[in-house]
Enzyme design. Structure first.
Site, PDB file in Angstrom:
ATOM      1  N   GLN A 122      -4.831   3.209  16.141  1.00 55.02           N
ATOM      2  CA  GLN A 122      -5.984   2.424  15.711  1.00 55.02           C
ATOM      3  C   GLN A 122      -6.846   2.113  16.938  1.00 55.02           C
ATOM      4  OE1 GLN A 122      -6.279   2.004  12.564  1.00 55.02           O
ATOM      5  NE2 GLN A 122      -4.308   1.647  11.608  1.00 55.02           N
ATOM      6  N   LYS A 143      -7.591   8.132  -0.681  1.00 55.63           N
ATOM      7  CA  LYS A 143      -8.846   8.547  -0.050  1.00 55.63           C
ATOM      8  C   LYS A 143      -9.429   9.803  -0.726  1.00 55.63           C
ATOM      9  CE  LYS A 143      -7.697   6.515   4.448  1.00 55.63           C
ATOM     10  NZ  LYS A 143      -6.282   6.142   4.200  1.00 55.63           N
ATOM     11  N   ILE A 195     -15.882  16.945  -5.340  1.00 55.96           N
ATOM     12  CA  ILE A 195     -17.116  16.903  -6.123  1.00 55.96           C
ATOM     13  C   ILE A 195     -17.006  15.778  -7.154  1.00 55.96           C
ATOM     14  CG2 ILE A 195     -17.581  19.352  -5.751  1.00 55.96           C
ATOM     15  CD1 ILE A 195     -16.626  19.848  -8.627  1.00 55.96           C
ATOM     16  N   PRO A 196     -18.141  15.216  -7.601  1.00 56.87           N
ATOM     17  CA  PRO A 196     -18.095  14.033  -8.472  1.00 56.87           C
ATOM     18  C   PRO A 196     -17.209  14.183  -9.699  1.00 56.87           C
ATOM     19  CG  PRO A 196     -20.319  14.369  -7.687  1.00 56.87           C
ATOM     20  CD  PRO A 196     -19.530  15.552  -7.215  1.00 56.87           C
ATOM     21  N   ASN A 197     -17.294  15.310 -10.410  1.00 55.45           N
ATOM     22  CA  ASN A 197     -16.519  15.463 -11.631  1.00 55.45           C
ATOM     23  C   ASN A 197     -15.022  15.462 -11.340  1.00 55.45           C
ATOM     24  OD1 ASN A 197     -16.382  16.154 -14.605  1.00 55.45           O
ATOM     25  ND2 ASN A 197     -15.298  17.902 -13.745  1.00 55.45           N
ATOM     26  N   ARG A 220      -3.643  -6.093  14.307  1.00 52.31           N
ATOM     27  CA  ARG A 220      -2.487  -6.190  15.178  1.00 52.31           C
ATOM     28  C   ARG A 220      -2.286  -7.655  15.558  1.00 52.31           C
ATOM     29  NH1 ARG A 220      -1.613  -2.191  13.221  1.00 52.31           N
ATOM     30  NH2 ARG A 220      -1.165  -0.141  14.087  1.00 52.31           N
ATOM     31  N   LYS A 261       0.851  -1.194   0.000  1.00 55.37           N
ATOM     32  CA  LYS A 261       0.000   0.000   0.000  1.00 55.37           C
ATOM     33  C   LYS A 261       0.882   1.237   0.000  1.00 55.37           C
ATOM     34  CE  LYS A 261      -1.989   1.738   3.761  1.00 55.37           C
ATOM     35  NZ  LYS A 261      -1.703   3.208   3.767  1.00 55.37           N
TER      36      LYS A 261
END
Length: 234
Positions: free
Chosen positions: A190, A61, A65-67, A175, A32
């Site tokens: 976490q 993440k 806005i969608p566009n 963990r 990642k």
């Protein structure tokens, strides 16, 4: 039943990341790359990690806005990435637009509630629901938008599996038990955590582990042991 291990390569710089990758090559298939490393080193770093033979989960993440999110997905799609995150709290229209802009073999993952958040944290931003309720609500919204995967804490896997048996569930907040010797099992920031074996039994497809591997005396052995726990069944 079982799940695959993803290493969260959350380290300060490229040199540190390269040292870790040298050690874990052959011990796990997925890495990642988060916002910190992508911001610092960009697409070139994604190509470098991919060229080492790893599958890439790009954890940005996205939330806009969608566009804008759709065009960002289009911009990222040529990269050798297999997973890409966006915030489910961006809404159905945003997620649907992103999915429409995605290539067929790229799994978009809707982030439900960050594993650093608990009930008090949600209330502080105006969400009165408990984490489990909010995760299920956002999970249903993402699935309805056509997003093929979700990011959730391992404690919410069971509830989301009741919503969908086919959606890909990717779970941070893992963990290992102290006996693993994989850099310790402290929860750090976490708040909603489980062991690898428990996450696998609950129905996770992938688990994301960072510090227990990164801080282990032998990262390759720690990764192998955590992967073994993912596959082990009682």
């Amino acid at each position: 039943m079982g799940c695959e291990l993803i290493l969260a390569l959350d380290v300060p710089d490229r040199a540190a990341a390269s040292r870790i990758l040298d050690q874990v090559t052959g011990s796990l298939p997925w890495v990642k790359i988060g916002l910190q490393m992508f911001t610092a080193y960009g697409p070139e770093w994604v190509h470098e990690v991919s060229n080492r033979g790893f599958q890439i989960f790009l954890d940005l993440k996205l939330h806009d806005i969608p566009n804008t999110v759709a065009r960002t997905v289009e911009s990222l799609s040529p990269l050798p990435i297999r997973m890409l995150t966006l915030h489910a709290s961006g809404g159905r229209e945003m997620m649907a637009a992103a999915q429409s802009a995605s290539r067929p073999d790229l799994w978009l993952l809707g982030v439900t509630v960050l594993t650093s958040m608990d009930g008090a944290g949600l209330k502080s931003i105006g969400v009165d629901a408990e984490p489990a309720t909010q995760v299920e609500r956002l999970g249903r919204l993402a699935i309805d938008a056509g997003v093929p995967g979700l990011v959730c804490s391992p404690l919410e896997i069971g509830a989301l599996r009741k919503v969908s048996q086919t959606v890909k569930l990717v779970t941070p907040g893992i963990r290992p038990a102290p006996a693993v010797g994989a850099g310790g099992a402290k929860p750090d920031d976490q708040k909603r955590v489980l062991t690898p074996a428990d996450a696998a039994k609950a129905g996770a497809d992938f688990i994301v582990v960072g510090r227990p591997i990164l801080e282990a005396p032998n990262p390759a052995e720690a990764a192998k042991e955590i992967a073994r726990q993912c596959r082990a069944q009682p």
